[in-house]
Design a protein around this motif. Structure first.
Motif, PDB file in Angstrom:
ATOM      1  N   GLY A  30       0.810  -1.207   0.000  1.00 14.75           N
ATOM      2  CA  GLY A  30       0.000   0.000   0.000  1.00 14.75           C
ATOM      3  C   GLY A  30       0.838   1.249   0.000  1.00 14.75           C
ATOM      4  N   VAL A  31       0.162   2.383   0.055  1.00 17.28           N
ATOM      5  CA  VAL A  31       0.787   3.701   0.122  1.00 17.28           C
ATOM      6  C   VAL A  31       0.486   4.259   1.506  1.00 17.28           C
ATOM      7  CG1 VAL A  31       0.931   5.981  -0.915  1.00 17.28           C
ATOM      8  CG2 VAL A  31       0.394   3.998  -2.341  1.00 17.28           C
ATOM      9  N   TYR A  32       1.534   4.580   2.252  1.00 17.15           N
ATOM     10  CA  TYR A  32       1.380   4.988   3.641  1.00 17.15           C
ATOM     11  C   TYR A  32       1.821   6.435   3.825  1.00 17.15           C
ATOM     12  CZ  TYR A  32       0.863   0.003   4.664  1.00 17.15           C
ATOM     13  OH  TYR A  32       0.433  -1.297   4.694  1.00 17.15           O
ATOM     14  N   THR A  33       1.020   7.198   4.548  1.00 19.60           N
ATOM     15  CA  THR A  33       1.376   8.572   4.871  1.00 19.60           C
ATOM     16  C   THR A  33       1.891   8.644   6.299  1.00 19.60           C
ATOM     17  OG1 THR A  33      -0.821   9.154   5.720  1.00 19.60           O
ATOM     18  CG2 THR A  33      -0.459   9.397   3.353  1.00 19.60           C
ATOM     19  N   GLY A  34       2.635   9.696   6.579  1.00 17.49           N
ATOM     20  CA  GLY A  34       3.061   9.949   7.945  1.00 17.49           C
ATOM     21  C   GLY A  34       4.163   9.055   8.456  1.00 17.49           C
ATOM     22  N   VAL A  35       4.813   8.296   7.586  1.00 15.22           N
ATOM     23  CA  VAL A  35       5.901   7.428   8.029  1.00 15.22           C
ATOM     24  C   VAL A  35       7.175   8.263   8.153  1.00 15.22           C
ATOM     25  CG1 VAL A  35       7.255   5.370   7.515  1.00 15.22           C
ATOM     26  CG2 VAL A  35       4.846   5.466   6.848  1.00 15.22           C
ATOM     27  N   PRO A  36       7.773   8.362   9.332  1.00 17.51           N
ATOM     28  CA  PRO A  36       9.019   9.138   9.461  1.00 17.51           C
ATOM     29  C   PRO A  36      10.109   8.580   8.556  1.00 17.51           C
ATOM     30  CG  PRO A  36       8.090   8.615  11.622  1.00 17.51           C
ATOM     31  CD  PRO A  36       7.318   7.816  10.624  1.00 17.51           C
ATOM     32  N   LEU A  90      12.373  22.667   2.111  1.00 21.44           N
ATOM     33  CA  LEU A  90      11.718  23.927   1.744  1.00 21.44           C
ATOM     34  C   LEU A  90      10.910  23.784   0.458  1.00 21.44           C
ATOM     35  CD1 LEU A  90      14.404  26.657   2.545  1.00 21.44           C
ATOM     36  CD2 LEU A  90      12.348  26.077   3.827  1.00 21.44           C
ATOM     37  N   VAL A  91      11.432  23.031  -0.493  1.00 25.18           N
ATOM     38  CA  VAL A  91      10.747  22.890  -1.779  1.00 25.18           C
ATOM     39  C   VAL A  91       9.476  22.062  -1.643  1.00 25.18           C
ATOM     40  CG1 VAL A  91      10.937  21.786  -4.041  1.00 25.18           C
ATOM     41  CG2 VAL A  91      12.766  23.276  -3.230  1.00 25.18           C
ATOM     42  N   LEU A  92       9.557  20.972  -0.858  1.00 18.42           N
ATOM     43  CA  LEU A  92       8.425  20.053  -0.760  1.00 18.42           C
ATOM     44  C   LEU A  92       7.501  20.361   0.410  1.00 18.42           C
ATOM     45  CD1 LEU A  92      10.275  16.689  -1.470  1.00 18.42           C
ATOM     46  CD2 LEU A  92       9.044  18.142  -3.093  1.00 18.42           C
ATOM     47  N   GLY A  93       7.985  21.161   1.356  1.00 13.29           N
ATOM     48  CA  GLY A  93       7.166  21.449   2.530  1.00 13.29           C
ATOM     49  C   GLY A  93       7.085  20.286   3.486  1.00 13.29           C
ATOM     50  N   ALA A  94       8.036  19.374   3.431  1.00 11.10           N
ATOM     51  CA  ALA A  94       8.068  18.218   4.323  1.00 11.10           C
ATOM     52  C   ALA A  94       9.511  17.783   4.492  1.00 11.10           C
ATOM     53  CB  ALA A  94       7.238  17.068   3.758  1.00 11.10           C
ATOM     54  N   GLY A  95       9.802  17.196   5.652  1.00 12.65           N
ATOM     55  CA  GLY A  95      11.155  16.746   5.917  1.00 12.65           C
ATOM     56  C   GLY A  95      11.627  17.281   7.247  1.00 12.65           C
ATOM     57  N   GLY A 156      -1.530  17.525  -4.258  1.00  8.35           N
ATOM     58  CA  GLY A 156      -0.333  16.711  -4.118  1.00  8.35           C
ATOM     59  C   GLY A 156       0.017  16.425  -2.668  1.00  8.35           C
ATOM     60  N   GLN A 157       0.782  15.362  -2.466  1.00  8.25           N
ATOM     61  CA  GLN A 157       1.250  14.996  -1.128  1.00  8.25           C
ATOM     62  C   GLN A 157       2.737  14.676  -1.181  1.00  8.25           C
ATOM     63  OE1 GLN A 157      -1.370  12.479   1.413  1.00  8.25           O
ATOM     64  NE2 GLN A 157      -2.485  12.092  -0.484  1.00  8.25           N
ATOM     65  N   PRO A 158       3.508  15.182  -0.209  1.00  8.81           N
ATOM     66  CA  PRO A 158       4.938  14.900  -0.191  1.00  8.81           C
ATOM     67  C   PRO A 158       5.252  13.620   0.575  1.00  8.81           C
ATOM     68  CG  PRO A 158       4.423  16.496   1.511  1.00  8.81           C
ATOM     69  CD  PRO A 158       3.120  16.172   0.810  1.00  8.81           C
ATOM     70  N   GLU A 159       6.342  13.003   0.204  1.00 13.06           N
ATOM     71  CA  GLU A 159       6.964  11.910   0.948  1.00 13.06           C
ATOM     72  C   GLU A 159       5.983  10.824   1.363  1.00 13.06           C
ATOM     73  OE1 GLU A 159       9.361  13.670   4.042  1.00 13.06           O
ATOM     74  OE2 GLU A 159      10.965  14.060   2.597  1.00 13.06           O
ATOM     75  N   LEU A 160       5.393  10.181   0.377  1.00 15.02           N
ATOM     76  CA  LEU A 160       4.556   9.012   0.622  1.00 15.02           C
ATOM     77  C   LEU A 160       5.428   7.760   0.529  1.00 15.02           C
ATOM     78  CD1 LEU A 160       1.374   9.910  -1.457  1.00 15.02           C
ATOM     79  CD2 LEU A 160       1.713  10.146   1.005  1.00 15.02           C
ATOM     80  N   CYS A 173       9.272  -4.833  -2.080  1.00 18.18           N
ATOM     81  CA  CYS A 173       9.984  -3.651  -2.568  1.00 18.18           C
ATOM     82  C   CYS A 173       9.400  -2.423  -1.884  1.00 18.18           C
ATOM     83  CB  CYS A 173       9.843  -3.502  -4.084  1.00 18.18           C
ATOM     84  SG  CYS A 173      10.464  -4.907  -5.033  1.00 18.18           S
ATOM     85  N   ARG A 174      10.178  -1.365  -1.845  1.00 20.27           N
ATOM     86  CA  ARG A 174       9.678  -0.132  -1.244  1.00 20.27           C
ATOM     87  C   ARG A 174      10.229   1.079  -1.982  1.00 20.27           C
ATOM     88  NH1 ARG A 174      14.047  -1.229   2.282  1.00 20.27           N
ATOM     89  NH2 ARG A 174      15.186   0.632   2.978  1.00 20.27           N
ATOM     90  N   GLY A 175       9.552   2.213  -1.832  1.00 24.76           N
ATOM     91  CA  GLY A 175       9.986   3.475  -2.416  1.00 24.76           C
ATOM     92  C   GLY A 175       9.338   4.618  -1.669  1.00 24.76           C
ATOM     93  N   ARG A 176       9.920   5.790  -1.772  1.00 28.28           N
ATOM     94  CA  ARG A 176       9.396   6.966  -1.070  1.00 28.28           C
ATOM     95  C   ARG A 176       9.373   8.129  -2.062  1.00 28.28           C
ATOM     96  NH1 ARG A 176       8.645   8.190   4.470  1.00 28.28           N
ATOM     97  NH2 ARG A 176       9.080  10.337   5.097  1.00 28.28           N
ATOM     98  N   THR A 177       8.190   8.468  -2.533  1.00 28.64           N
ATOM     99  CA  THR A 177       8.071   9.507  -3.546  1.00 28.64           C
ATOM    100  C   THR A 177       8.302  10.884  -2.927  1.00 28.64           C
ATOM    101  OG1 THR A 177       5.677   9.567  -3.180  1.00 28.64           O
ATOM    102  CG2 THR A 177       6.481   8.209  -4.992  1.00 28.64           C
ATOM    103  N   ASP A 178       8.952  11.767  -3.674  1.00 30.87           N
ATOM    104  CA  ASP A 178       9.067  13.156  -3.234  1.00 30.87           C
ATOM    105  C   ASP A 178       7.702  13.832  -3.251  1.00 30.87           C
ATOM    106  OD1 ASP A 178      11.730  13.092  -2.718  1.00 30.87           O
ATOM    107  OD2 ASP A 178      12.349  14.267  -4.458  1.00 30.87           O
ATOM    108  N   TRP A 179       6.963  13.584  -4.318  1.00 33.90           N
ATOM    109  CA  TRP A 179       5.671  14.258  -4.503  1.00 33.90           C
ATOM    110  C   TRP A 179       4.772  13.370  -5.355  1.00 33.90           C
ATOM    111  CZ3 TRP A 179       4.153  18.520  -1.992  1.00 33.90           C
ATOM    112  CH2 TRP A 179       2.985  19.167  -2.407  1.00 33.90           C
ATOM    113  N   LEU A 180       3.535  13.222  -4.933  1.00 30.75           N
ATOM    114  CA  LEU A 180       2.597  12.405  -5.690  1.00 30.75           C
ATOM    115  C   LEU A 180       1.248  13.106  -5.731  1.00 30.75           C
ATOM    116  CD1 LEU A 180       2.311   9.704  -7.194  1.00 30.75           C
ATOM    117  CD2 LEU A 180       1.428   8.721  -5.064  1.00 30.75           C
ATOM    118  N   ASP A 181       0.759  13.314  -6.938  1.00 28.59           N
ATOM    119  CA  ASP A 181      -0.527  13.988  -7.137  1.00 28.59           C
ATOM    120  C   ASP A 181      -1.373  13.125  -8.069  1.00 28.59           C
ATOM    121  OD1 ASP A 181      -2.676  15.617  -7.552  1.00 28.59           O
ATOM    122  OD2 ASP A 181      -1.537  17.363  -8.237  1.00 28.59           O
ATOM    123  N   VAL A 182      -2.250  12.324  -7.467  1.00 32.26           N
ATOM    124  CA  VAL A 182      -3.107  11.448  -8.273  1.00 32.26           C
ATOM    125  C   VAL A 182      -4.409  12.146  -8.653  1.00 32.26           C
ATOM    126  CG1 VAL A 182      -2.155   9.341  -7.294  1.00 32.26           C
ATOM    127  CG2 VAL A 182      -4.128  10.415  -6.190  1.00 32.26           C
TER     128      VAL A 182
END
Length: 307
Positions: A30-36, A90-95, A156-160, A173-182
């Motif tokens: 799945g796609v998870y939000t809020g994962v440090p 600063l660019v993504l507003g998350a981190g 859009g959402q940062p760091e999913l 497998c895993r990945g962490r997108t910088d920005w995702l706008d579905v």
């Protein structure tokens, strides 16, 4: 596939001593939000998963032994990466948060102590000059029409964090997108932000190969397809920004052949990873005797004389 709500357990902060939060564990794709970020990089899958960076570290010029050492020995933060991490925030507003260290250098004890305190709080310490640089970079990127549109805050959402099972090898497998706008109409475009020394297109050709960005693009598109978020026409683009004034930006997309090479290398890495996990053996560069030739220029120099 829909984006799942925040999956990170909250600590009970009612009266008395708060019980420790249960470890975050991924048991379902799945796609998870809020994962440090540190939780993601520590790999929250019980059986282990392979990331895009890990896939690149498995293959030459690296090897499985180096990959395993890198995986099992997380490196502490490095100051040379701080500017890139801060620009990313600063660019993504998350981190991680950014702390301005109001000093001209790191030579004084006061600056060193302030930097240590910032890191202990999970933040990125930047000297005043670097702090001004990352703010100027973020402002310059917002002036670039294509980059600003790709990172538009609406929808859009940062760091999913993405977790999926490869349909061929059955590895996680895993990945962490910088920005995702579905929510954007039309084909899905997935941007990834990189800082660099040169964003000139001719220089990016070498950078994309040297850093395996074609592999990264294929890896993320494959994960999004596996999770039902992307079709065959989805695109992965890189937003490259220079770290020196005027902080020029180039939005670049690996061409079809680069993606084909990336897909080939990723498949090779997944099979190698599965083999290593199943055997428990993580080999070095080679098990055989390596026949080493001299550099080409040496051979050319002596070829006529010795032939």
């Amino acid at each position: 596939m829909t984006v799942q709500p925040d999956q990170v357990p909250a600590v009970n902060t009612t009266a008395g001593t708060a019980p420790p939060a249960e470890p975050f564990v991924v048991t379902q794709p799945g796609v998870y939000t809020g994962v440090p970020a540190d939780t993601y990089h520590a790999d929250p899958t019980p059986t282990g998963s392979l990331s895009s960076t890990g896939a690149r570290k498995l293959l030459p010029p690296s090897c499985p032994a180096l990959y395993r050492h890198w995986r099992d020995n997380p490196q502490p933060p490095k100051r040379e990466f701080d500017l890139g991490h801060a620009a990313h925030t600063l660019v993504l507003g998350a981190g991680p948060g950014i702390v301005e260290i109001k000093h001209d250098s790191w030579r004084t004890n006061a600056a060193k102590d302030a930097g240590k305190a910032a890191r202990a709080a999970g933040k990125v310490p930047l000297l005043s000059a670097d702090y001004a640089t990352v703010n100027a970079m973020a402002a310059a990127l917002r002036e670039h029409p294509t980059a600003a549109n790709l990172l538009r805050p609406v929808g859009g959402q940062p760091e999913l964090s993405l977790f999926w099972i490869d349909p061929e090898t059955r590895i996680w497998c895993r990945g962490r997108t910088d920005w995702l706008d579905v929510s954007r109409p039309g084909r899905l475009i997935v941007p990834d932000y990189k800082t660099c020394a040169s964003a000139a297109p001719d220089d990016l050709q070498k950078a994309i190969w040297d850093h395996g960005y074609g592999q990264q693009a294929d890896w993320y598109l494959g994960g999004l397809r596996a999770l039902g978020l992307a079709n065959a026409d989805a695109q992965f683009v890189f937003i490259f920004q220079e770290r020196r004034p005027p902080y020029l930006v180039t939005v670049a997309q690996p061409d079809p052949f680069a993606l084909k090479v990336g897909a080939h290398l990723n498949r090779e890495a997944r099979h190698l990873y599965r083999e290593c996990v199943q055997s428990g053996r993580w080999p070095g560069y080679t098990d055989d005797v390596a026949l080493i030739s001299l550099p080409g220029w040496v051979e050319n120099r002596y070829a006529k004389e010795l032939m």
